[in-house]
Write a protein that holds these residues in place. Sequence first.
Motif, short mmCIF file in Angstrom:
data_model
loop_
_atom_site.label_atom_id
_atom_site.label_comp_id
_atom_site.label_asym_id
_atom_site.label_seq_id
_atom_site.Cartn_x
_atom_site.Cartn_y
_atom_site.Cartn_z
N PRO A 116 0.81 -1.21 0.00
CA PRO A 116 0.00 0.00 0.00
C PRO A 116 0.86 1.27 0.00
O PRO A 116 0.46 2.28 -0.60
CB PRO A 116 -0.80 -0.10 1.30
N GLU A 117 2.04 1.24 0.62
CA GLU A 117 2.92 2.42 0.66
C GLU A 117 3.45 2.76 -0.72
O GLU A 117 3.44 3.90 -1.15
CB GLU A 117 4.11 2.14 1.60
N ILE A 118 3.96 1.72 -1.42
CA ILE A 118 4.47 1.92 -2.78
C ILE A 118 3.36 2.48 -3.66
O ILE A 118 3.57 3.42 -4.45
CB ILE A 118 4.95 0.57 -3.38
N SER A 119 2.19 1.90 -3.51
CA SER A 119 1.06 2.30 -4.33
C SER A 119 0.72 3.78 -4.11
O SER A 119 0.45 4.52 -5.06
CB SER A 119 -0.11 1.39 -3.96
N ARG A 120 0.77 4.21 -2.87
CA ARG A 120 0.46 5.60 -2.51
C ARG A 120 1.50 6.56 -3.14
O ARG A 120 1.15 7.57 -3.74
CB ARG A 120 0.50 5.71 -0.98
N LEU A 121 2.78 6.21 -3.01
CA LEU A 121 3.84 7.05 -3.58
C LEU A 121 3.76 7.09 -5.11
O LEU A 121 3.92 8.15 -5.72
CB LEU A 121 5.22 6.53 -3.16
N ALA A 122 3.53 5.92 -5.70
CA ALA A 122 3.46 5.85 -7.17
C ALA A 122 2.33 6.73 -7.68
O ALA A 122 2.47 7.42 -8.69
CB ALA A 122 3.26 4.40 -7.61
N GLU A 123 1.22 6.71 -6.98
CA GLU A 123 0.06 7.52 -7.40
C GLU A 123 0.41 9.01 -7.40
O GLU A 123 0.01 9.76 -8.29
CB GLU A 123 -1.12 7.22 -6.46
N ARG A 124 1.21 9.42 -6.41
CA ARG A 124 1.63 10.84 -6.36
C ARG A 124 2.49 11.20 -7.57
O ARG A 124 2.33 12.25 -8.17
CB ARG A 124 2.43 11.11 -5.10
N ALA A 125 3.42 10.30 -7.93
CA ALA A 125 4.28 10.57 -9.08
C ALA A 125 3.43 10.62 -10.35
O ALA A 125 3.68 11.44 -11.23
CB ALA A 125 5.34 9.48 -9.20
#
Length: 395
Positions: A233-242
């Motif tokens: 879920p953390e990776i997913s959250r950061l990727a969404e921001r990028a």
Amino acid sequence: MRILAIETSCDETAIAIVEGTVAEGGTSFTILGNALLSQIEVHREYGGVYPMLAKREHAKNLVPLLSAALEEAEMLRKDLQSIPADIESALGTLLEREGDLAGALLAMLREYGVPDIDAIAVTAGPGLEPALWVGVNFAKALALVWHKPLISVNHMEGHLLAALLQEQEANAYLLPETSLPLLGLLISGGHTEIVEMTDWLEYRLVGQTRDDAVGEAFDKVARMLALPYPGGPEISRLAERARERGGANPFTLPRPMLTSDSCDFSFSGLKTAVLYLVKDKELDETEKEDMALAFEEAVADVLYAKTVRAIEETGALSLAIGGGVSANAYIKRVFSEKLPADHPEVSLSIPVPFLTGDNAIMIALAGYFRAKRGEFADADGLIADGNRALGTRLK
Ligand code: KG4
Ligand code: ZN
């Protein structure tokens, strides 16, 4: 038919009571009771799941969760029971390695009447063996005292069936008759595999990871980026921001085995590629987001390409994506946008959000269908198997 199901394969302890009935166009399932306790907070400080710690937590939580699930199902009726000495002693032997579980369970069972259920289903594998054993022994103890049959469930079959559930109304679901062959893309913390359901509940392994599971790769890459466990879920959250920010990504990552002549996966090379790019560097927030994006896109590309290959090899008419990683919004988007164009004949099923991670409802679904086929387990033969497979490879 009412199934009480128990799940303890990893870091979720869960008990559910589900009623299945044959309905028009499939099977309807009503969730009568559902209790779940995640151990994420317990394991977070270690950055991963520790089997012996998981086992201890399961043993501590099973009786309170059983009470909660029965209460929600309105099956927790005060009715003092006397438990014969031989059964009490057998129960003590079954649970002798589980701390205070035997004592807590006996105290509860003495206080309440036998619930109106038809069978007890339990996850027997795959998973962390010490954790699985707690659930298996707990199920055996209940079966012994309540005189109910046992069903041994494959955790991955649970993930697959959960993906097929369609919500009808609150707590009521339909598992529709599904066109076969059905492919299951099962992506979790411990497993990454594509199985083909040729006949209903008969499986053949089409492809699998040769090294890390996809969820494990998410978790490891998250650790390299100094993100907390679980990393998905953390990776997913950061990727969404990028993704929202847009612009060129300074990081490019490989697509391992994309063009290989098989439906197998490999994620350890991808993980190593990330390691190589981040080692001896202090990534700032923007760079972490870009790396998360590059990683998520590489994973989604490989998952999609291998699944399409499997569809073309098998002539599948349905695809179900299950397991913890099926919560990933980007992966879901890739499949739901591309599949209708590439393979309009294939219907796609993704679990409703609260059934993506480990839970006992999915174990009840598998238990129901296995019970319908008369596939009960005898207590002596029911064992936890950490490596239990769902299907075998033909070639
Ligand atoms: O199926 P599951 O709950 O447990 C196992 O049986 O392994 O899967 C857990 C895995 C973890 O690796 C977690 O990081 C991953 O699922 N996960 C995700 C997401 N949510 C959970 N991975 C990617 N994106 C997510 N949103
Ligand atoms: Zn799982």
